[in-house]
Enzyme design. Structure first.
Site, PDB file in Angstrom:
ATOM      1  N   HIS A 237      15.989 -28.743 -32.942  1.00 19.14           N
ATOM      2  CA  HIS A 237      17.406 -27.966 -31.986  1.00 19.14           C
ATOM      3  C   HIS A 237      15.727 -27.662 -30.575  1.00 19.14           C
ATOM      4  O   HIS A 237      15.372 -27.783 -30.292  1.00 19.14           O
ATOM      5  CB  HIS A 237      17.080 -26.960 -32.754  1.00 19.14           C
ATOM      6  CG  HIS A 237      17.863 -26.478 -34.027  1.00 19.14           C
ATOM      7  ND1 HIS A 237      17.199 -25.937 -35.278  1.00 19.14           N
ATOM      8  CD2 HIS A 237      19.167 -27.010 -33.665  1.00 19.14           C
ATOM      9  CE1 HIS A 237      18.427 -25.974 -35.703  1.00 19.14           C
ATOM     10  NE2 HIS A 237      19.200 -26.758 -35.160  1.00 19.14           N
TER      11      HIS A 237
ATOM     12  N   ASP B 183      15.332 -24.878 -29.185  1.00 16.83           N
ATOM     13  CA  ASP B 183      14.386 -24.472 -28.653  1.00 16.83           C
ATOM     14  C   ASP B 183      12.518 -24.802 -29.027  1.00 16.83           C
ATOM     15  O   ASP B 183      11.601 -24.125 -28.372  1.00 16.83           O
ATOM     16  CB  ASP B 183      14.661 -22.623 -29.048  1.00 16.83           C
ATOM     17  CG  ASP B 183      14.671 -22.788 -31.064  1.00 16.83           C
ATOM     18  OD1 ASP B 183      14.295 -22.178 -31.363  1.00 16.83           O
ATOM     19  OD2 ASP B 183      15.176 -24.153 -31.366  1.00 16.83           O
TER      20      ASP B 183
ATOM     21  N   ASP C 181      10.557 -24.505 -38.160  1.00 17.69           N
ATOM     22  CA  ASP C 181      11.647 -23.784 -38.554  1.00 17.69           C
ATOM     23  C   ASP C 181      11.869 -24.212 -40.371  1.00 17.69           C
ATOM     24  O   ASP C 181      12.415 -25.666 -40.694  1.00 17.69           O
ATOM     25  CB  ASP C 181      12.914 -24.188 -37.946  1.00 17.69           C
ATOM     26  CG  ASP C 181      12.749 -23.979 -36.672  1.00 17.69           C
ATOM     27  OD1 ASP C 181      13.770 -23.867 -35.151  1.00 17.69           O
ATOM     28  OD2 ASP C 181      11.566 -23.205 -36.389  1.00 17.69           O
TER      29      ASP C 181
ATOM     30  N   GLU D 242      12.702 -32.654 -21.080  1.00 21.88           N
ATOM     31  CA  GLU D 242      13.129 -33.532 -19.782  1.00 21.88           C
ATOM     32  C   GLU D 242      12.114 -32.775 -18.864  1.00 21.88           C
ATOM     33  O   GLU D 242      11.744 -33.596 -17.413  1.00 21.88           O
ATOM     34  CB  GLU D 242      15.013 -32.936 -19.882  1.00 21.88           C
ATOM     35  CG  GLU D 242      15.284 -34.170 -18.273  1.00 21.88           C
ATOM     36  CD  GLU D 242      16.968 -33.494 -18.316  1.00 21.88           C
ATOM     37  OE1 GLU D 242      17.466 -34.252 -19.251  1.00 21.88           O
ATOM     38  OE2 GLU D 242      16.801 -33.747 -16.969  1.00 21.88           O
TER      39      GLU D 242
ATOM     40  N   HIS E 286      10.753 -30.634 -34.708  1.00 14.02           N
ATOM     41  CA  HIS E 286      12.668 -31.207 -35.148  1.00 14.02           C
ATOM     42  C   HIS E 286      13.217 -30.972 -33.861  1.00 14.02           C
ATOM     43  O   HIS E 286      13.019 -30.488 -32.930  1.00 14.02           O
ATOM     44  CB  HIS E 286      13.150 -30.266 -36.426  1.00 14.02           C
ATOM     45  CG  HIS E 286      13.713 -28.935 -35.817  1.00 14.02           C
ATOM     46  ND1 HIS E 286      12.405 -27.476 -35.415  1.00 14.02           N
ATOM     47  CD2 HIS E 286      14.592 -27.498 -36.362  1.00 14.02           C
ATOM     48  CE1 HIS E 286      12.847 -26.637 -34.901  1.00 14.02           C
ATOM     49  NE2 HIS E 286      13.900 -26.683 -35.331  1.00 14.02           N
TER      50      HIS E 286
ATOM     51  N   HIS F 211      15.308 -27.485 -43.280  1.00 11.79           N
ATOM     52  CA  HIS F 211      16.104 -26.703 -42.683  1.00 11.79           C
ATOM     53  C   HIS F 211      17.576 -26.395 -42.671  1.00 11.79           C
ATOM     54  O   HIS F 211      18.270 -25.319 -43.209  1.00 11.79           O
ATOM     55  CB  HIS F 211      15.064 -26.520 -41.321  1.00 11.79           C
ATOM     56  CG  HIS F 211      15.186 -25.774 -40.461  1.00 11.79           C
ATOM     57  ND1 HIS F 211      15.874 -24.449 -39.964  1.00 11.79           N
ATOM     58  CD2 HIS F 211      16.170 -26.499 -38.521  1.00 11.79           C
ATOM     59  CE1 HIS F 211      16.333 -24.330 -38.946  1.00 11.79           C
ATOM     60  NE2 HIS F 211      15.979 -24.981 -37.986  1.00 11.79           N
TER      61      HIS F 211
ATOM     62  N   TYR G 252      18.109 -40.861 -18.799  1.00 13.70           N
ATOM     63  CA  TYR G 252      19.114 -42.049 -18.900  1.00 13.70           C
ATOM     64  C   TYR G 252      18.834 -43.190 -16.820  1.00 13.70           C
ATOM     65  O   TYR G 252      19.700 -42.155 -16.473  1.00 13.70           O
ATOM     66  CB  TYR G 252      20.291 -42.739 -18.961  1.00 13.70           C
ATOM     67  CG  TYR G 252      20.840 -44.236 -19.586  1.00 13.70           C
ATOM     68  CD1 TYR G 252      21.593 -44.749 -17.867  1.00 13.70           C
ATOM     69  CD2 TYR G 252      20.281 -44.802 -20.179  1.00 13.70           C
ATOM     70  CE1 TYR G 252      21.364 -46.213 -18.304  1.00 13.70           C
ATOM     71  CE2 TYR G 252      20.278 -46.559 -20.031  1.00 13.70           C
ATOM     72  CZ  TYR G 252      21.316 -46.843 -19.348  1.00 13.70           C
ATOM     73  OH  TYR G 252      21.630 -48.228 -19.169  1.00 13.70           O
TER      74      TYR G 252
HETATM   75  O1  LIG Z   1      23.962 -23.786 -39.597  1.00 12.99           O
HETATM   76  C1  LIG Z   1      23.108 -22.876 -38.747  1.00 12.99           C
HETATM   77  C2  LIG Z   1      22.426 -23.886 -38.026  1.00 12.99           C
HETATM   78  C3  LIG Z   1      22.184 -22.822 -36.533  1.00 12.99           C
HETATM   79  N1  LIG Z   1      22.287 -21.414 -36.415  1.00 12.99           N
HETATM   80  C4  LIG Z   1      21.768 -20.761 -35.637  1.00 12.99           C
HETATM   81  O2  LIG Z   1      21.143 -21.653 -34.982  1.00 12.99           O
HETATM   82  C5  LIG Z   1      19.988 -21.265 -34.121  1.00 12.99           C
HETATM   83  C6  LIG Z   1      18.730 -23.142 -33.557  1.00 12.99           C
HETATM   84  O3  LIG Z   1      17.728 -22.326 -33.420  1.00 12.99           O
HETATM   85  P1  LIG Z   1      16.529 -22.575 -34.971  1.00 12.99           P
HETATM   86  O4  LIG Z   1      16.814 -23.039 -35.936  1.00 12.99           O
HETATM   87  O5  LIG Z   1      15.518 -21.900 -34.691  1.00 12.99           O
HETATM   88  O6  LIG Z   1      17.834 -21.139 -35.501  1.00 12.99           O
HETATM   89  C7  LIG Z   1      18.838 -21.435 -35.422  1.00 12.99           C
HETATM   90  C8  LIG Z   1      20.284 -20.012 -36.350  1.00 12.99           C
HETATM   91  O7  LIG Z   1      19.621 -18.980 -35.318  1.00 12.99           O
HETATM   92  C9  LIG Z   1      22.051 -21.059 -38.028  1.00 12.99           C
HETATM   93  O8  LIG Z   1      22.193 -19.721 -37.649  1.00 12.99           O
HETATM   94  N2  LIG Z   1      23.098 -22.162 -38.910  1.00 12.99           N
HETATM   95 ZN   LIG Z   2      13.772 -22.653 -33.761  1.00 14.22          ZN
HETATM   96 ZN   LIG Z   3      15.553 -25.333 -36.235  1.00  9.44          ZN
END
Ligand SMILES: O=c1ccn([C@@H]2O[C@@H]3COP(=O)(O)O[C@H]3[C@H]2O)c(=O)[nH]1
Ligand SMILES: [Zn+2]
Ligand SMILES: [Zn+2]
Length: 245
Positions: free
Chosen positions: A63, A65, A165, A71, A61, A145, A107
């Protein structure tokens, strides 16, 4: 040869004592990187590894991390070797990965105007098993997620579940073990606080023993040392250790 698993990192998105939760699957002659987060290039460097030894990257996905290192991977590989990395991801993620994440940095008018200019893009259909090498197959399962954002867990070799996740799905986990021969579960685990976008330790502890005994916890916060010995028959994946898959 048994396929090996080496976590580049086992940390949650904002952990400072662990690298991003990204995984290497090491086969004989084929290496797959599962996700490539912000810290993935540094983690690879610390392991004395290079992206040149990676055959493909699979993204679960969008995010940071999990994609924030793409890149550097693309640019360093292109300028060092001229090679484009094979990039595998659900077809639903292909356009948003370029439009919402990578286009800004990559880009270049007339040179790099699409994802295909920097990666060999291989869109994957969920719920379809793909044989990547004689020893590694993968299929994507769409799992919950973040509402409105696609995210996928993986079945590896049709017997190992890799959560990426996700929020808690007890029926899925129990069904995979009891009905589909899943022998191992690598699962994200939020050690503290309510499970809004991740599965919590308390939720995983509520699973029956025959499920818990197969679970290794990953994608955890810096408070992990406080939870050693308090995880109800499950264990912690440690980053950089090499495990049999
Ligand atoms: O609705 C939300 C969206 C995101 N987050 C934080 O942002 C992080 C993004 O990476 P991750 O998916 O590993 O973990 C997520 C959470 O720590 C959150 O707490 N609530
Ligand atoms: Zn994550
Ligand atoms: Zn995530």
């Amino acid at each position: 040869m048994t396929v090996k698993l080496q976590m580049l990192g086992t940390g949650s998105a904002f952990a400072k004592n662990y690298f991003n939760n990204n995984a290497l699957l090491l086969g004989s002659g084929y290496n797959l990187l599962i996700d490539c987060g912000i810290t993935a290039p540094l983690a690879m460097h610390e392991l004395g590894r290079s992206f040149e030894e990676i055959d493909a990257v699979l993204i679960t996905h969008l995010h940071a991390d999990h994609v924030g290192g793409l890149e550097e991977l693309a640019l360093s590989l292109k300028h060092k070797t001229g090679r484009k990395m094979t990039l595998m991801l659900a077809e639903a993620l292909v356009d948003p990965l370029w439009e919402h994440t990578l286009m800004g940095g990559l880009y270049q008018e007339g040179i790099t105007t699409s994802l295909d200019d920097v990666f060999h893009v291989r869109p994957l259909h969920p719920d379809t098993n793909y044989s990547l090498s004689p020893e590694i197959s993968v299929h994507l399962l769409r799992t919950p997620h973040i509402p409105g954002k696609d995210s996928y867990s993986l079945m590896l070799n049709e017997e190992v579940f890799y959560s990426a996740d996700m929020t808690f799905e007890p029926e899925l986990l129990t069904g995979l073990v009891r009905n589909r021969g899943c022998r191992k579960i690598y699962h994200d685990c939020q050690l503290e606080g309510p499970g809004v976008v991740h599965t919590t330790l308390d939720e995983l502890k509520s699973l029956p023993e025959d499920i818990r005994s197969r679970i290794s916890l990953m994608h955890y916060g810096d408070e992990k040392p406080d939870y050693i010995g308090r995880i109800a028959g499950m264990d912690f994946l440690e980053q950089h250790v090499i495990y049999d898959l």
